[in-house]
Write a protein that holds these residues in place. Structure first.
Motif, PDB file in Angstrom:
ATOM      1  N   LEU A 253       0.784  -1.164  -0.050  1.00  0.00           N
ATOM      2  CA  LEU A 253      -0.036  -0.046   0.031  1.00  0.00           C
ATOM      3  C   LEU A 253       0.902   1.175  -0.101  1.00  0.00           C
ATOM      4  O   LEU A 253       1.646   1.275   0.757  1.00  0.00           O
ATOM      5  N   VAL A 254       0.486   2.052  -0.802  1.00  0.00           N
ATOM      6  CA  VAL A 254       1.363   3.252  -0.809  1.00  0.00           C
ATOM      7  C   VAL A 254       0.769   4.174   0.255  1.00  0.00           C
ATOM      8  O   VAL A 254      -0.224   4.376   0.566  1.00  0.00           O
ATOM      9  N   ARG A 255       2.046   4.829   1.029  1.00  0.00           N
ATOM     10  CA  ARG A 255       1.675   5.739   2.189  1.00  0.00           C
ATOM     11  C   ARG A 255       1.794   7.037   1.896  1.00  0.00           C
ATOM     12  O   ARG A 255       2.484   7.574   0.897  1.00  0.00           O
ATOM     13  N   ARG A 256       1.027   7.923   2.388  1.00  0.00           N
ATOM     14  CA  ARG A 256       1.210   9.636   2.604  1.00  0.00           C
ATOM     15  C   ARG A 256       1.794   9.853   3.663  1.00  0.00           C
ATOM     16  O   ARG A 256       1.272   9.572   4.945  1.00  0.00           O
ATOM     17  N   ILE A 257       2.853  10.553   3.768  1.00  0.00           N
ATOM     18  CA  ILE A 257       3.156  11.349   4.956  1.00  0.00           C
ATOM     19  C   ILE A 257       3.348  12.795   4.713  1.00  0.00           C
ATOM     20  O   ILE A 257       3.163  13.081   3.587  1.00  0.00           O
ATOM     21  N   VAL A 258       3.707  13.742   5.738  1.00  0.00           N
ATOM     22  CA  VAL A 258       3.861  15.195   5.524  1.00  0.00           C
ATOM     23  C   VAL A 258       5.456  15.305   5.803  1.00  0.00           C
ATOM     24  O   VAL A 258       5.932  14.992   6.905  1.00  0.00           O
ATOM     25  N   GLN A 259       5.965  15.976   4.928  1.00  0.00           N
ATOM     26  CA  GLN A 259       7.199  16.655   4.915  1.00  0.00           C
ATOM     27  C   GLN A 259       7.139  18.163   4.711  1.00  0.00           C
ATOM     28  O   GLN A 259       6.828  18.420   3.514  1.00  0.00           O
ATOM     29  N   ALA A 260       7.924  19.011   5.338  1.00  0.00           N
ATOM     30  CA  ALA A 260       7.967  20.258   5.154  1.00  0.00           C
ATOM     31  C   ALA A 260       6.513  20.707   4.843  1.00  0.00           C
ATOM     32  O   ALA A 260       6.453  21.494   3.705  1.00  0.00           O
ATOM     33  N   GLN A 261       5.827  20.462   5.360  1.00  0.00           N
ATOM     34  CA  GLN A 261       4.215  20.899   5.262  1.00  0.00           C
ATOM     35  C   GLN A 261       3.611  20.308   3.918  1.00  0.00           C
ATOM     36  O   GLN A 261       2.633  21.107   3.312  1.00  0.00           O
ATOM     37  N   ARG A 262       4.255  19.498   3.142  1.00  0.00           N
ATOM     38  CA  ARG A 262       3.538  19.019   1.921  1.00  0.00           C
ATOM     39  C   ARG A 262       3.537  17.493   2.147  1.00  0.00           C
ATOM     40  O   ARG A 262       4.209  16.892   2.849  1.00  0.00           O
ATOM     41  N   SER A 263       2.438  17.010   1.196  1.00  0.00           N
ATOM     42  CA  SER A 263       2.179  15.592   1.239  1.00  0.00           C
ATOM     43  C   SER A 263       3.296  14.887   0.688  1.00  0.00           C
ATOM     44  O   SER A 263       3.868  15.501  -0.561  1.00  0.00           O
ATOM     45  N   THR A 264       3.729  13.781   1.092  1.00  0.00           N
ATOM     46  CA  THR A 264       4.655  12.845   0.228  1.00  0.00           C
ATOM     47  C   THR A 264       4.238  11.463   0.076  1.00  0.00           C
ATOM     48  O   THR A 264       3.602  10.998   1.067  1.00  0.00           O
ATOM     49  N   TYR A 265       4.203  10.895  -1.136  1.00  0.00           N
ATOM     50  CA  TYR A 265       3.488   9.700  -1.344  1.00  0.00           C
ATOM     51  C   TYR A 265       4.733   8.751  -1.725  1.00  0.00           C
ATOM     52  O   TYR A 265       5.568   9.153  -2.518  1.00  0.00           O
ATOM     53  N   PHE A 266       4.755   7.614  -1.147  1.00  0.00           N
ATOM     54  CA  PHE A 266       5.910   6.880  -1.430  1.00  0.00           C
ATOM     55  C   PHE A 266       5.502   5.364  -1.240  1.00  0.00           C
ATOM     56  O   PHE A 266       4.401   4.865  -0.694  1.00  0.00           O
ATOM     57  N   CYS A 267       6.144   4.190  -1.765  1.00  0.00           N
ATOM     58  CA  CYS A 267       6.125   2.936  -1.590  1.00  0.00           C
ATOM     59  C   CYS A 267       7.060   2.477  -0.361  1.00  0.00           C
ATOM     60  O   CYS A 267       8.378   2.374  -0.508  1.00  0.00           O
ATOM     61  N   PRO A 268       6.472   1.989   0.781  1.00  0.00           N
ATOM     62  CA  PRO A 268       7.717   1.634   1.863  1.00  0.00           C
ATOM     63  C   PRO A 268       8.544   0.407   1.479  1.00  0.00           C
ATOM     64  O   PRO A 268       9.473   0.314   1.903  1.00  0.00           O
ATOM     65  N   THR A 269       7.996  -0.608   0.569  1.00  0.00           N
ATOM     66  CA  THR A 269       8.929  -1.559  -0.007  1.00  0.00           C
ATOM     67  C   THR A 269       9.924  -1.258  -0.886  1.00  0.00           C
ATOM     68  O   THR A 269      11.016  -1.466  -1.041  1.00  0.00           O
ATOM     69  N   CYS A 270       9.254  -0.440  -2.186  1.00  0.00           N
ATOM     70  CA  CYS A 270      10.103  -0.192  -3.090  1.00  0.00           C
ATOM     71  C   CYS A 270      11.170   0.936  -2.945  1.00  0.00           C
ATOM     72  O   CYS A 270      12.359   1.159  -3.795  1.00  0.00           O
ATOM     73  N   GLN A 271      11.086   1.826  -1.871  1.00  0.00           N
ATOM     74  CA  GLN A 271      11.833   2.947  -1.628  1.00  0.00           C
ATOM     75  C   GLN A 271      12.543   2.757  -0.293  1.00  0.00           C
ATOM     76  O   GLN A 271      11.906   2.662   0.584  1.00  0.00           O
ATOM     77  N   ARG A 272      13.890   2.528  -0.359  1.00  0.00           N
ATOM     78  CA  ARG A 272      14.539   2.281   0.701  1.00  0.00           C
ATOM     79  C   ARG A 272      15.505   3.434   1.370  1.00  0.00           C
ATOM     80  O   ARG A 272      15.824   4.244   0.461  1.00  0.00           O
ATOM     81  N   ARG A 273      15.675   3.595   2.646  1.00  0.00           N
ATOM     82  CA  ARG A 273      16.773   4.399   2.999  1.00  0.00           C
ATOM     83  C   ARG A 273      18.048   3.815   2.791  1.00  0.00           C
ATOM     84  O   ARG A 273      19.024   4.582   2.762  1.00  0.00           O
TER      85      ARG A 273
END
Length: 273
Positions: A253-273
């Motif tokens: 499931l694609v997640r939405r978080i807020v960074q610098a007061q803007r929505s960020t959408y990302f895939c927690p599986t495909c996108q790694r730290r």
DNA sequence: AGTTAAACCTGGTTGC
DNA sequence: TGCAACCAGGTTTAAC
């Protein structure tokens, strides 16, 4: 709002028709983000030159009187070139009437701007452009220089992309999409990106912007090109605006978080730290 | 100096 | 149905 592809689509639509056009009159509507900086009547008689883009700004050069207009579309702006301009609507805040048609700015939220400047290289235009980073398709922007500028920033990579300091042109949609394409977690500190990952991200930003340009940009609600046509990129966004839906690559499931007061959408599986 | 909130506006959507 | 709260392609300015 318009990011670089939408602004470039606009520029391409205006450049040929307006080159050599003669200004017959100008009209101001409600105030925009900043004042025009000259009486509208002062533009009459000027000839339009070659429109150029820098970041998300457009520079519309004028001669006799010499100078130009620096335009920004803000979050909700669009420009139309009208053969027959009707009565301005409530959100039509600037008209440049020429012998080749009327250039009309529509901007409901009025975050956009039309600013007169004597040249691109002096205030106020130069001041507004001063903090812009390199153009995405500038060959002088290499994986090495990109990596070096990311290395100087400790904030999340998503925020750095939005700031335009390392590369201009990617706004909220394309920053999210490029990070997805590169497989990079948006919260990763910019200075923690390895050289190979920085190179991959640079390629992803370029690829995302180029693809969006090819399909006429993104239309979420307001944006159209100068003929009123919508863009098509929104249909192929992999993560932007897809919170709670399955990742197109892995199904997570694609997640939405807020960074610098803007929505960020990302895939927690495909996108790694 | 570097990072983070607040501000600028209007309108559409969501939820109680 | 009504209304409040939240959300939206950006950037500048003020405040920690």
């Amino acid at each position: 709002m318009p990011e670089l592809p939408e602004v470039e689509v606009t520029r391409r639509g205006l450049a040929a028709p307006l080159r050599g056009a003669r200004v017959l009159s100008a009209r101001l509507g409600k105030p925009l983000r900043r004042p025009l900086g000259c009486p509208a009547a002062a533009l009459v008689g000027a000839t339009v030159g070659d429109i150029v883009r820098r970041g998300k700004y457009l520079w519309l050069p004028l001669s006799q009187p010499d100078g130009g207009l620096l335009l920004h579309l803000g979050m909700s702006g669009s420009l139309a070139l009208l053969a027959q301009a009707g009565e301005p609507g409530p959100h039509d805040h600037f008209d440049l009437v020429t012998d080749r048609g009327t250039l009309r700015l529509n901007d409901p939220r009025r975050f956009g701007a039309v600013v007169w400047s004597a040249s691109l290289h002096e205030a106020p235009a130069a001041t507004l452009l001063a903090r812009l980073g390199p153009e995405p398709f500038d060959p002088a922007l290499t994986p090495e220089t990109f990596h070096a500028s990311l290395h100087a920033r400790r904030t999340p990579i998503k925020a750095v992309l939005l700031s335009g300091e390392a590369i201009v042109g990617a706004g909220n949609i394309y920053a999210c999409e490029a990070l997805f394409q590169a497989g990079i977690h948006p919260a990763l500190r910019a200075d923690r990106l390895s050289r190979p990952r920085a190179a991959r991200l640079l390629a992803a930003v370029r690829g995302t912007l180029a693809r969006a340009l090819d399909v006429g940009g993104t239309t979420l609600r307001n944006f159209t090109d100068v003929h009123g046509a919508s863009g098509a990129y929104q249909a192929e966004a992999a993560v932007y605006g897809r919170a709670g839906a399955g990742c197109l690559r892995c199904g997570t499931l694609v997640r939405r978080i807020v960074q610098a007061q803007r929505s960020t959408y990302f895939c927690p599986t495909c996108q790694r730290r």
